[in-house]
Design an enzyme around this catalytic site. Structure first.
Site, short mmCIF file in Angstrom:
data_model
loop_
_atom_site.label_atom_id
_atom_site.label_comp_id
_atom_site.label_asym_id
_atom_site.label_seq_id
_atom_site.Cartn_x
_atom_site.Cartn_y
_atom_site.Cartn_z
N ASP A 29 76.29 -9.34 117.37
CA ASP A 29 76.04 -10.70 117.83
C ASP A 29 76.08 -10.73 119.36
O ASP A 29 76.91 -10.07 119.99
CB ASP A 29 77.11 -11.64 117.25
CG ASP A 29 76.70 -13.11 117.36
OD1 ASP A 29 76.43 -13.73 116.32
OD2 ASP A 29 76.66 -13.63 118.50
N ILE A 30 75.21 -11.53 119.94
CA ILE A 30 75.11 -11.62 121.40
C ILE A 30 76.32 -12.34 122.02
O ILE A 30 76.62 -12.14 123.20
CB ILE A 30 73.78 -12.34 121.78
CG1 ILE A 30 73.33 -11.97 123.18
CG2 ILE A 30 73.86 -13.84 121.61
CD1 ILE A 30 71.89 -12.38 123.49
N ASN A 86 76.80 -19.56 107.37
CA ASN A 86 76.78 -20.98 107.72
C ASN A 86 75.48 -21.59 107.22
O ASN A 86 74.42 -20.95 107.30
CB ASN A 86 76.86 -21.15 109.25
CG ASN A 86 78.17 -20.61 109.81
OD1 ASN A 86 79.20 -20.70 109.16
ND2 ASN A 86 78.12 -20.06 111.00
N GLY A 92 77.51 -25.50 110.50
CA GLY A 92 77.52 -24.94 111.85
C GLY A 92 76.40 -23.95 112.11
O GLY A 92 76.47 -23.13 113.03
N GLN A 93 75.33 -24.03 111.29
CA GLN A 93 74.22 -23.08 111.48
C GLN A 93 73.40 -23.46 112.70
O GLN A 93 73.06 -24.63 112.89
CB GLN A 93 73.33 -23.09 110.22
CG GLN A 93 72.22 -22.04 110.27
CD GLN A 93 71.45 -21.95 108.96
OE1 GLN A 93 71.64 -22.74 108.04
NE2 GLN A 93 70.54 -20.99 108.89
N HIS A 99 71.50 -15.38 107.80
CA HIS A 99 72.28 -14.25 108.35
C HIS A 99 73.70 -14.31 107.84
O HIS A 99 74.25 -15.39 107.59
CB HIS A 99 72.24 -14.24 109.87
CG HIS A 99 72.62 -15.55 110.50
ND1 HIS A 99 71.73 -16.61 110.59
CD2 HIS A 99 73.77 -15.98 111.06
CE1 HIS A 99 72.33 -17.62 111.17
NE2 HIS A 99 73.57 -17.28 111.46
N HIS A 101 77.47 -13.28 108.90
CA HIS A 101 78.35 -12.84 109.97
C HIS A 101 79.39 -11.88 109.38
O HIS A 101 80.00 -12.18 108.34
CB HIS A 101 79.13 -14.03 110.56
CG HIS A 101 78.29 -15.05 111.25
ND1 HIS A 101 78.12 -15.09 112.62
CD2 HIS A 101 77.59 -16.11 110.77
CE1 HIS A 101 77.36 -16.12 112.95
NE2 HIS A 101 77.02 -16.76 111.85
P1 5GP Z 1 74.92 -19.43 113.23
O1 5GP Z 1 75.61 -20.38 114.16
O2 5GP Z 1 73.48 -19.86 112.99
O3 5GP Z 1 75.66 -19.16 111.96
O4 5GP Z 1 74.92 -18.04 113.97
C1 5GP Z 1 73.91 -17.64 114.86
C2 5GP Z 1 74.47 -16.46 115.62
O5 5GP Z 1 73.39 -15.79 116.24
C3 5GP Z 1 75.45 -16.85 116.73
O6 5GP Z 1 76.69 -16.19 116.50
C4 5GP Z 1 74.75 -16.39 118.00
O7 5GP Z 1 75.64 -15.89 118.97
C5 5GP Z 1 73.81 -15.33 117.49
N1 5GP Z 1 72.59 -15.15 118.27
C6 5GP Z 1 71.74 -16.13 118.69
N2 5GP Z 1 70.72 -15.60 119.37
C7 5GP Z 1 70.90 -14.25 119.36
C8 5GP Z 1 70.15 -13.17 119.90
O8 5GP Z 1 69.09 -13.31 120.52
N3 5GP Z 1 70.65 -11.91 119.71
C9 5GP Z 1 71.82 -11.70 119.01
N4 5GP Z 1 72.22 -10.43 118.89
N5 5GP Z 1 72.54 -12.70 118.49
C10 5GP Z 1 72.09 -13.97 118.66
#
Ligand code: 5GP
Ligand code: ZN
Length: 113
Positions: A29-30, A86, A92-93, A99, A101
């Site tokens: 994750d970034i 999520n 919280g998506q 995806h 986590h």
């Molecule tokens: P969500 O909040 O949708 O469950 O999680 C999305 C996740 O994707 C977040 O933890 C966010 O940091 C990660 N993320 C968003 N954009 C990027 C990206 O361009 N590269 C990577 N490696 N992670 C990303």
């Protein structure tokens, strides 16, 4: 298609890969929320968990086997870890490509915030 995770799956945007096969990609994750924070995605686009159908059961089972493999390969399986999905606003998506986590490297809180 402007989906950022589709672009990562196709290699159009770089990521720090942890695992890859025909159907699944795992990458760091970034913005990590734990010492180890990996995202496991199907290469096929599903916006949310709600788009899954009966025929996708094997894929989802496979994703959990990939989580199992990563945990063992990276040696955090015995200490423990957490897998989270999520869904939509209250979940919280923020990225609308399904995806999983995978968090490890610290004690997780319960209930999650
Ligand atoms: P969500 O909040 O949708 O469950 O999680 C999305 C996740 O994707 C977040 O933890 C966010 O940091 C990660 N993320 C968003 N954009 C990027 C990206 O361009 N590269 C990577 N490696 N992670 C990303
Ligand atoms: Zn996508």
């Amino acid at each position: 298609m402007s989906c950022i995770f589709c672009k990562i799956a196709k290699g159009e945007i770089t990521s720090q890969k942890v695992y890859e096969d025909e159907h699944v990609l795992a990458f760091h994750d970034i913005a990590p929320q734990a010492p180890i924070h990996i995202l496991i995605i199907p290469k096929k686009h599903y916006a949310t968990i709600l788009e899954l159908e009966e025929k996708d059961k094997d894929l989802i089972g496979h994703i959990f086997m990939v989580a199992n493999k990563i945990a063992r390969d990276m040696q955090f399986h015995e200490q423990g870890f957490r897998v989270v999905v999520n869904c939509n606003r209250n979940g919280g998506q923020t990225v609308f490509h399904l995806h999983f986590h995978l968090f490890a490297g610290r004690l997780m809180h319960w209930p999650p915030g």
